[in-house]
Design a protein around this motif. Sequence first.
Motif, mmCIF file in Angstrom:
data_model
loop_
_atom_site.group_PDB
_atom_site.id
_atom_site.type_symbol
_atom_site.label_atom_id
_atom_site.label_comp_id
_atom_site.label_asym_id
_atom_site.label_seq_id
_atom_site.Cartn_x
_atom_site.Cartn_y
_atom_site.Cartn_z
ATOM 1 N N VAL A 175 0.580 -0.986 0.041
ATOM 2 C CA VAL A 175 -0.007 0.243 0.325
ATOM 3 C C VAL A 175 0.641 0.883 0.346
ATOM 4 O O VAL A 175 1.047 2.153 -0.510
ATOM 5 C CB VAL A 175 -0.993 0.001 0.976
ATOM 6 N N ASN A 176 1.139 1.289 1.158
ATOM 7 C CA ASN A 176 2.589 2.196 1.271
ATOM 8 C C ASN A 176 4.573 1.966 0.311
ATOM 9 O O ASN A 176 4.681 0.857 1.146
ATOM 10 C CB ASN A 176 2.553 3.057 2.078
ATOM 11 N N TYR A 177 4.918 2.463 -0.796
ATOM 12 C CA TYR A 177 6.281 1.765 -0.512
ATOM 13 C C TYR A 177 6.667 3.335 -1.792
ATOM 14 O O TYR A 177 6.239 4.612 -1.701
ATOM 15 C CB TYR A 177 6.537 0.975 -1.532
ATOM 16 N N ASP A 178 8.228 3.378 -1.957
ATOM 17 C CA ASP A 178 8.705 4.166 -2.906
ATOM 18 C C ASP A 178 9.651 3.094 -4.015
ATOM 19 O O ASP A 178 9.217 1.794 -3.285
ATOM 20 C CB ASP A 178 9.457 5.335 -1.758
ATOM 21 N N ILE A 179 10.510 4.006 -4.657
ATOM 22 C CA ILE A 179 11.028 3.358 -4.767
ATOM 23 C C ILE A 179 11.877 2.605 -4.544
ATOM 24 O O ILE A 179 12.760 1.045 -5.197
ATOM 25 C CB ILE A 179 11.696 4.741 -6.160
ATOM 26 N N THR A 180 13.092 3.596 -4.031
ATOM 27 C CA THR A 180 13.981 2.715 -2.939
ATOM 28 C C THR A 180 13.400 1.575 -2.022
ATOM 29 O O THR A 180 14.154 0.321 -2.369
ATOM 30 C CB THR A 180 14.371 3.562 -1.989
ATOM 31 N N LEU A 181 12.150 1.293 -1.965
ATOM 32 C CA LEU A 181 11.564 -0.079 -1.240
ATOM 33 C C LEU A 181 11.837 -1.538 -2.171
ATOM 34 O O LEU A 181 11.784 -2.171 -1.653
ATOM 35 C CB LEU A 181 10.810 0.309 -0.637
ATOM 36 N N ILE A 182 10.671 -0.673 -3.168
ATOM 37 C CA ILE A 182 10.499 -1.523 -4.309
ATOM 38 C C ILE A 182 11.769 -2.206 -4.741
ATOM 39 O O ILE A 182 11.882 -3.388 -4.784
ATOM 40 C CB ILE A 182 9.595 -0.922 -6.044
ATOM 41 N N SER A 183 13.062 -1.172 -5.250
ATOM 42 C CA SER A 183 13.864 -2.745 -5.625
ATOM 43 C C SER A 183 14.926 -3.053 -4.992
ATOM 44 O O SER A 183 15.574 -4.206 -4.984
ATOM 45 C CB SER A 183 15.028 -0.561 -5.756
ATOM 46 N N ASN A 184 15.025 -2.292 -3.253
ATOM 47 C CA ASN A 184 15.571 -2.739 -2.692
ATOM 48 C C ASN A 184 15.004 -4.206 -2.307
ATOM 49 O O ASN A 184 16.128 -5.833 -1.916
ATOM 50 C CB ASN A 184 15.924 -2.199 -1.341
ATOM 51 N N LEU A 185 13.622 -4.465 -1.997
ATOM 52 C CA LEU A 185 13.064 -6.228 -2.111
ATOM 53 C C LEU A 185 13.832 -6.815 -2.685
ATOM 54 O O LEU A 185 13.075 -7.882 -3.382
ATOM 55 C CB LEU A 185 11.141 -5.380 -1.462
ATOM 56 N N ALA A 186 13.551 -5.841 -4.121
ATOM 57 C CA ALA A 186 13.487 -7.181 -5.595
ATOM 58 C C ALA A 186 14.625 -7.129 -5.406
ATOM 59 O O ALA A 186 15.227 -9.245 -5.777
ATOM 60 C CB ALA A 186 13.264 -5.673 -6.624
ATOM 61 N N VAL A 187 15.912 -6.742 -4.676
ATOM 62 C CA VAL A 187 17.623 -7.665 -4.745
ATOM 63 C C VAL A 187 17.100 -8.564 -4.004
ATOM 64 O O VAL A 187 17.814 -9.395 -4.472
ATOM 65 C CB VAL A 187 18.149 -6.234 -4.680
ATOM 66 N N HIS A 188 16.736 -8.156 -3.336
ATOM 67 C CA HIS A 188 16.376 -9.326 -1.541
ATOM 68 C C HIS A 188 15.333 -10.650 -1.945
ATOM 69 O O HIS A 188 16.966 -11.569 -1.634
ATOM 70 C CB HIS A 188 15.894 -8.764 -0.089
ATOM 71 N N LEU A 189 14.946 -10.142 -2.638
ATOM 72 C CA LEU A 189 13.862 -11.310 -3.345
ATOM 73 C C LEU A 189 14.245 -12.005 -4.132
ATOM 74 O O LEU A 189 14.322 -13.307 -4.690
ATOM 75 C CB LEU A 189 12.614 -10.966 -3.565
ATOM 76 N N ARG A 190 15.358 -11.662 -5.157
ATOM 77 C CA ARG A 190 16.013 -12.882 -5.730
ATOM 78 C C ARG A 190 16.790 -13.823 -5.953
ATOM 79 O O ARG A 190 16.046 -14.932 -6.294
ATOM 80 C CB ARG A 190 16.866 -12.151 -6.813
ATOM 81 N N SER A 191 17.105 -13.652 -4.393
ATOM 82 C CA SER A 191 17.891 -13.896 -3.970
ATOM 83 C C SER A 191 17.632 -15.820 -3.279
ATOM 84 O O SER A 191 17.363 -16.420 -3.076
ATOM 85 C CB SER A 191 19.411 -13.331 -2.869
#
Length: 636
Positions: free
Chosen positions: A309-325
């Motif tokens: 619901v609440n996010y910014d570009i940094t949160l999305i990109s950081n989570l994406a990097v982490h979730l890849r692994s």
Amino acid sequence: MNKQNRQAVLTDIIKFILAKGLVHYNEIEDYVHKSRKTVAKYLDEIEEEIAKSNINVKLIRRRNHGIYFNGDISQLMARYDVRRRELDRDSRLIDILHFLLTSNKQMTLIEVSEMLFISQSTLEKDLDYLRRNFGVQLSSNNQGIILDLSEDEIRKLLSAITKKSINSELNYDEMSSKFSLNFDVPDTLRAYINTDTLNLVQKALADFIQFDNPKINEYEYEALLVHISIAIQRIRDGDFIGENIVERELHPNTVHLVKILEKYFDIHIPKSEKQYLNLHILAIEGEEIDIDNDVIDSKIISLLEKSLVNYDITLISNLAVHLRSVVKRAAQGISITNPYALEIKTQFLESFDLARDLMKTLSYELPLIINDDEISYVAMHFQSFKERIRKELNNKVSILLICSTGYGTAVFLSQRLKELFGDRINIAKTISVEELSRKNIKADLIISTIPIKSKRENILQISPLIKENELEILKRLIGNIQDKKEKMHNRNAFMKLINKNSIFIGHSRLNKEQAIKLIASKLCSEGYVSSEMECAALKREALASTKLDNVAIPHGDIKYVNHPVIGVLVNQNGIIWDKTEVKVVFFIALNKEIDSSMDDIYSYFYDMISDQKRIEELGKLEKIIDIYNFLGGEVK
């Protein structure tokens, strides 16, 4: 506060000043959680106490400089059993250079040694070392010493000193002629990661950044600092990522960083940990990370944007990097260990709940291993996001200008302030001294270009041009005002959920099931929750205890919340909660109505429940009105 408790606070402040050497009002305010006015009274008492002793020491409060003890400090330190941390020579050299570079006047060796809290003989040896090894030139006469260097010579000196010094985290800003640290350590990290480990990781990263010059920003640095600090503990415990992770060619920066870390910590970093570290470096360098194909990346980002619901570009990109692994490790059946999972879960409850809910949602579309270790990693990304958003809150500081040297000067000063502080401030208007004395003027800060004698604590005198030392004071004042505004905002958001009819007094000893039933039934009768909430809260408690230190915070499913509220039960007779006792219970009944202010509410709530003394005082109250007033007490 009784006499004994007050003396304990005074002793703590004395020890704090002695340990740090030089402090400022805002540091003491944060340390003892009291207002500036209260701190000033404490310092008055300390000054009287020191004066009555047989020790030749005075408490000095110098405006625009700080608060410190002067005189035979060794006797005072011995009396209070305080040992100030001795800096190594490299750190002292940096301190001496920084002090001399930023000092705009000649000072005697005695004055410099007192300011830096080192002996005069040590200062003389350090200055001689700087002369012999780095060519530092000093001009001196009967008024004292001052650095005699050109801008080019300063840059060369800095380059030489930082390459040789362990503390190479310093940069030199040519525009401002100042030293500065690359990055600050997030406060939340200090809550659960060993300080020595954090400091050593920072030094290792300083070497890495200096020589490899990676394209790293503040948030990427924070993520790397978190990962390395936790990974170091995993490796020391021998509980690192499984060895069957797919190997990829390491980025040259990863190879060098591994060497630096192995040297600093005297450890061997296994291949699997190198690969995981490599993911962070590749993300920092902006290079593609091919797990299987680009489809996984785009799918993760799409799912995150739909789920949050609440996010910014940094949160999305950081989570994406982490979730890849995470996805890749889950496919290989590898689970990562987080040695700080328990601390993260208990200290950042809301972020942990958000991470757990997100992982559960994503598990319908992605292969994931969901346990407390994995969830706690994701929780740190949410916690960083919350801190980031709080820092960006636009709590403008209202400023009034008093200027008697002409309209042109007032306009110039106003424009200068706007250039320096932008949207952080609001220049209300310019007034005369007569208007200030005649009218009930309200503003966060009153800035005057002429001396004014007043009982007001928010008046600051500065020059129209704003000198460098005045700018530093302004930055600190505006920051403190914004912090207080934020705290008041958070308190108000929290208190909207506290009503006198949601506060209950217990009159007999209870167990946790009885306490939950009591609060849930009363909240139901007031219309805040449905009758199913009681059963939901008991089921939630059966999964994991909601007791944190000396307080319990039970909660149930949001679908049973009619109107968001926080129920409060205070029972002096005690409540048995998992074989221990609490006297205060907060029943959390929130829903999506307050999504926009959830971070503010939890910020105030966490600060309150983490203050054990405050909870103890709350547990002694016997009247609902006293409890209500106590919960919404003065913001320090």
